[in-house]
Write an enzyme that holds these catalytic residues in place. Structure first.
Site, PDB file in Angstrom:
ATOM      1  CD  GLN A  28      20.660  26.446 -94.113  1.00 17.64           C
ATOM      2  OE1 GLN A  28      19.746  26.895 -93.706  1.00 17.64           O
ATOM      3  NE2 GLN A  28      21.464  25.453 -94.113  1.00 17.64           N
ATOM      4  N   GLY A  52      17.228  29.225 -84.596  1.00 14.68           N
ATOM      5  CA  GLY A  52      17.550  28.906 -85.606  1.00 14.68           C
ATOM      6  C   GLY A  52      16.589  27.875 -87.099  1.00 14.68           C
ATOM      7  CG  HIS A  53      18.420  25.698 -89.593  1.00 11.49           C
ATOM      8  ND1 HIS A  53      19.653  25.281 -90.991  1.00 11.49           N
ATOM      9  CD2 HIS A  53      18.915  25.084 -88.974  1.00 11.49           C
ATOM     10  CE1 HIS A  53      19.760  24.610 -90.004  1.00 11.49           C
ATOM     11  NE2 HIS A  53      19.745  24.679 -88.891  1.00 11.49           N
ATOM     12  CG  ASN A  54      15.161  23.726 -91.021  1.00 15.30           C
ATOM     13  OD1 ASN A  54      14.776  24.226 -91.777  1.00 15.30           O
ATOM     14  ND2 ASN A  54      15.979  22.575 -90.871  1.00 15.30           N
TER      15      ASN A  54
END
Length: 199
Positions: free
Chosen positions: A61, A102-104
């Site tokens: 990440q 969450g990511h992105n």
């Protein structure tokens, strides 16, 4: 900056910000007048793994969390850093307690995200969206500008701009309510009488 808060290396914080006690801010860039309440985790790694044989391998990440001006984030909320791109929270957005982003993910301007909402990775939320409490959204979904979700909705498909959806799985509000009413009527129908009572 409150007691026991941790600010990681390279974090940039704008003017007139407040970071509550026991919060962690890493891999992040905060604009002006951002309020982060107690117990938040901003910028930790997202939940990214690929299966290799019988093992799960962590995907690096390397993105950040970019929080624009005038954002407020409630107690205990988690916002993951991006995997390959930044996670972004737009100007003026208000996020309630105990939410997971969450990511992105990209959250637009002036959104309202109510308590216990969960956004999976790579969700895109347009400007002026309102997510009711405990809304859950699967990965790679887009919620259009000005859309609204009812509480406890589970989103499995893109929501067009300006529409109101609800239910599990979520669907346009009128369709969802028609189905709820139809189910209630079906359940309320008297069961057919059959056979002897045994008396």
């Amino acid at each position: 900056i409150g007691a026991h808060a941790v600010i990681g290396p390279g974090v940039r914080i704008g003017s007139e910000c407040a970071i509550g006690p026991n919060s962690t801010v890493t891999h992040a860039h905060l604009g002006d007048r951002v309020i982060i309440h107690s117990g938040c985790d901003i910028g930790e790694d997202g939940f990214g793994y690929v299966q290799q044989g019988e093992r799960h391998i962590k995907v690096p990440q390397i993105g950040r969390v970019v929080i624009h001006d005038d954002v407020e984030i409630g107690t205990g909320t988690k916002i993951d850093r991006g995997g390959m791109r930044d996670t972004v929270i737009g100007e003026g957005t208000k996020i309630d307690n105990l939410c997971q982003i969450g990511h992105n993910c990209v959250v637009g301007r002036h959104c309202i995200i109510v308590a216990q909402c969960g956004l999976s990775g790579s969700v895109t939320i347009g400007d002026f969206v309102i997510l009711g409490p405990r809304t859950g959204i699967i990965p790679h979904i887009t919620v259009g500008k000005g859309a609204i979700t009812a509480g406890r909705s589970t989103i499995y498909a893109d929501i067009p701009a300006g529409e109101s959806w609800g239910g599990f799985p979520a669907k346009p509000r009128r369709q969802w309510l028609r189905e709820v009413v139809a189910l209630e009527r079906l359940a309320a129908k008297e069961k057919p009488k059959g056979g002897s009572s045994g008396t």
